[in-house]
Design a protein around this motif. Structure first.
Motif, PDB file in Angstrom:
ATOM      1  N   ARG A 190      37.591  49.861  32.194  1.00 28.29           N
ATOM      2  CA  ARG A 190      38.287  50.011  33.467  1.00 28.29           C
ATOM      3  C   ARG A 190      39.572  50.809  33.262  1.00 28.29           C
ATOM      4  O   ARG A 190      40.156  50.814  32.168  1.00 28.29           O
ATOM      5  CB  ARG A 190      38.622  48.634  34.058  1.00 28.29           C
TER       6      ARG A 190
ATOM      7  N   GLN B  57      37.917  39.986  39.996  1.00 25.55           N
ATOM      8  CA  GLN B  57      38.905  40.982  40.377  1.00 25.55           C
ATOM      9  C   GLN B  57      39.977  41.139  39.297  1.00 25.55           C
ATOM     10  O   GLN B  57      40.406  40.161  38.698  1.00 25.55           O
ATOM     11  CB  GLN B  57      39.585  40.595  41.698  1.00 25.55           C
TER      12      GLN B  57
ATOM     13  N   TYR C 118      47.066  43.691  44.859  1.00 27.80           N
ATOM     14  CA  TYR C 118      45.878  44.485  45.128  1.00 27.80           C
ATOM     15  C   TYR C 118      44.809  44.119  44.100  1.00 27.80           C
ATOM     16  O   TYR C 118      45.080  43.468  43.097  1.00 27.80           O
ATOM     17  CB  TYR C 118      46.159  45.987  45.000  1.00 27.80           C
ATOM     18  N   GLN C 119      43.590  44.583  44.369  1.00 25.88           N
ATOM     19  CA  GLN C 119      42.538  44.523  43.351  1.00 25.88           C
ATOM     20  C   GLN C 119      42.235  45.943  42.894  1.00 25.88           C
ATOM     21  O   GLN C 119      42.250  46.886  43.693  1.00 25.88           O
ATOM     22  CB  GLN C 119      41.280  43.853  43.884  1.00 25.88           C
ATOM     23  N   LEU C 120      41.995  46.102  41.600  1.00 23.63           N
ATOM     24  CA  LEU C 120      41.673  47.406  41.024  1.00 23.63           C
ATOM     25  C   LEU C 120      40.206  47.723  41.303  1.00 23.63           C
ATOM     26  O   LEU C 120      39.319  46.927  40.965  1.00 23.63           O
ATOM     27  CB  LEU C 120      41.935  47.398  39.521  1.00 23.63           C
ATOM     28  N   ASN C 121      39.931  48.876  41.924  1.00 24.72           N
ATOM     29  CA  ASN C 121      38.537  49.248  42.157  1.00 24.72           C
ATOM     30  C   ASN C 121      37.996  50.053  40.977  1.00 24.72           C
ATOM     31  O   ASN C 121      38.726  50.386  40.034  1.00 24.72           O
ATOM     32  CB  ASN C 121      38.367  49.988  43.489  1.00 24.72           C
ATOM     33  N   PHE C 122      36.710  50.397  41.035  1.00 22.73           N
ATOM     34  CA  PHE C 122      36.064  51.048  39.889  1.00 22.73           C
ATOM     35  C   PHE C 122      36.358  52.541  39.814  1.00 22.73           C
ATOM     36  O   PHE C 122      35.916  53.203  38.869  1.00 22.73           O
ATOM     37  CB  PHE C 122      34.558  50.787  39.933  1.00 22.73           C
ATOM     38  N   ASP C 123      37.081  53.072  40.785  1.00 19.44           N
ATOM     39  CA  ASP C 123      37.501  54.470  40.743  1.00 19.44           C
ATOM     40  C   ASP C 123      38.947  54.623  40.278  1.00 19.44           C
ATOM     41  O   ASP C 123      39.512  55.712  40.344  1.00 19.44           O
ATOM     42  CB  ASP C 123      37.340  55.107  42.125  1.00 19.44           C
TER      43      ASP C 123
ATOM     44  N   LEU D  56      43.537  51.233  44.107  1.00 20.21           N
ATOM     45  CA  LEU D  56      43.885  49.868  44.470  1.00 20.21           C
ATOM     46  C   LEU D  56      43.421  49.567  45.889  1.00 20.21           C
ATOM     47  O   LEU D  56      43.652  50.354  46.815  1.00 20.21           O
ATOM     48  CB  LEU D  56      45.406  49.666  44.361  1.00 20.21           C
ATOM     49  N   ASP D  57      42.770  48.410  46.052  1.00 17.49           N
ATOM     50  CA  ASP D  57      42.302  47.940  47.355  1.00 17.49           C
ATOM     51  C   ASP D  57      42.972  46.612  47.694  1.00 17.49           C
ATOM     52  O   ASP D  57      43.553  45.945  46.822  1.00 17.49           O
ATOM     53  CB  ASP D  57      40.776  47.753  47.347  1.00 17.49           C
TER      54      ASP D  57
ATOM     55  N   THR E 171      43.430  42.667  48.577  1.00 20.71           N
ATOM     56  CA  THR E 171      42.869  41.455  47.978  1.00 20.71           C
ATOM     57  C   THR E 171      43.317  40.236  48.776  1.00 20.71           C
ATOM     58  O   THR E 171      44.371  40.270  49.446  1.00 20.71           O
ATOM     59  CB  THR E 171      43.311  41.304  46.513  1.00 20.71           C
TER      60      THR E 171
END
Length: 397
Positions: free
Chosen positions: A161, A249, A293-298, A301-302, A304
């Motif tokens: 990640r 997450q 936030y939550q770390l996305n796979f790209d 940050l999204d 949470t």
């Protein structure tokens, strides 16, 4: 559990007859037996070429560490699994000109990749300058630019990640007064701007020094680093009975991170072969979180549902870390190349999830933490084979 650690290394440094160019490098292998962090050997190797003679200098090289390279049982290594290629060009003005005694400017470029997986992480461009004027005041500064941002594979604390830092630029300026005088002072300031909304840092460092006598020198360093609205790994989910959706997450946060460093130095020369030095250092870094936030796979940050807020507005992920250390060293060079040293160390370390309101209150809490003490003596004796071969008679050049 216990295990055996070994690091074997080979270094070389080759110079031409005029000492105007050099080729240097090293290779190292780290290994563990009877357990340890890794079953497979780790490898590091470096190669550098430098044109060192004359006013115009330049050079280039590379360094690589695989993901198994580990030396922390025998030294210190902040990261592994990295590849770096770099180059620089530097102009030196050694003779006085205009209002300056000497000057230097340098441009460098660093290209960084992750070894496994083989991924680009950052391109860093850097420019620095340095000068000394006729009154022997030195000054300088620089700027660095990461034009494509930085793919950070280390901040998420989970293999594979990464977090995408956008474009980042740093600026710095410093001045240092004449060290020949009884009192001198160094002052440095630096700042960082990025493409992250609201994030910036502003920092400074001041170091006054007093030469009390030809034998005694006192120095003090204060540094403050301020990072506002910084994004970073928040330390995991800390609430009780967390919803199942939070289990996988990686939690990041928006935080203000403030770091204070105070260091006192004492250097005392007893004789031309004997001396004492000591430094007392207090490091305090604290982070107060404002949003999560939550770390996305790209690497972005999204939002949470993580909610670690207390009634007073602080969070369970807030952190205050203190390190208070004392190092005292006595050194005696009793023969050329031979030395006896005695070292006494005190260490106090502690971390908590509440940030004290004041510096004095934090320091008081630090003194109440448990401490560790150590005392060591080291004797190194230089044996000259040519002396032994010649019956104790020194070989004259």
């Amino acid at each position: 559990s216990t295990y055996d650690a070994n690091v074997t290394a080979l270094e070389f440094d080759l110079n031409n007859k005029k000492n105007s160019a050099s080729l240097s490098g090293n290779a190292a292998v780290s290994q563990f037996s009877n357990g340890g962090p890794s079953k497979d050997p780790g490898v590091r190797y470096e190669l550098f070429y430098d044109k060192t003679g004359g006013k115009l200098n330049y050079g280039s090289g590379f360094m690589t560490l695989d993901k198994n390279f580990e030396i922390n049982d025998l030294g210190f290594n902040t990261q592994n699994n990295v590849f770096n290629a770099n180059g620089y060009i530097k102009w030196n003005q050694y003779e006085p000109f205009w209002k300056l005694n000497k000057a230097r400017c340098e441009f460098s470029c660093d290209y960084n990749r992750l070894n496994s997986p083989n991924e680009f992480t950052e391109l860093l461009l850097d420019f620095e300058f340095f000068a000394v004027n006729k009154s022997f005041t030195a000054f300088g500064g620089g700027t660095s630019l990461s034009p494509y941002g930085y793919k950070d594979y280390f901040e998420p604390r989970e293999e594979g990640r990464y977090f995408n830092w956008p474009t980042q630029q740093d600026f710095s300026l410093w001045v240092s007064s004449d060290y020949r005088k009884i009192f001198a002072c160094d002052i440095r300031g630096w700042a960082t701007t990025t493409g992250i909304e609201g994030f910036y840092s502003a920092n400074y460092r001041i170091e006054p020094r007093v030469r009390v006598s030809d034998r005694l020198m006192l120095r003090y360093v204060y540094s403050r680093q301020n990072a506002y609205n910084q994004r970073g790994y928040a330390g995991g989910v800390l609430v009780d009975e967390a919803p199942a959706e939070l289990e996988d997450q990686i939690i990041f946060g928006r935080r203000d991170r403030i770091t204070h460093t105070n260091v006192f130095f004492v250097d005392y020369i007893m004789t031309n072969r004997m001396g004492f030095s000591a430094n007392l250092r207090h490091y305090w870094s604290h982070a107060s979180y404002k949003e999560f936030y939550q770390l996305n796979f790209d690497g972005g940050l999204d939002a949470t549902s993580y909610n670690p807020y207390r009634e007073d507005g602080s969070t369970l992920n807030d952190n205050s870390f203190n390190a208070l250390t004392l190092d005292a060293v006595f050194k005696w060079v009793f023969s050329p190349g031979s030395e006896l040293s005695a070292v006494y160390k005190i260490g106090i370390f502690g971390s908590e999830d509440e940030v004290p309101d004041t510096f004095a209150g934090n320091l008081d809490d630090t003194f109440n933490l448990p401490n560790s003490n150590s005392f060591s003596i080291r004797l190194s004796y230089y044996i000259d084979w040519l002396d032994i071969k010649n019956g104790g008679q020194r070989v004259k050049n």
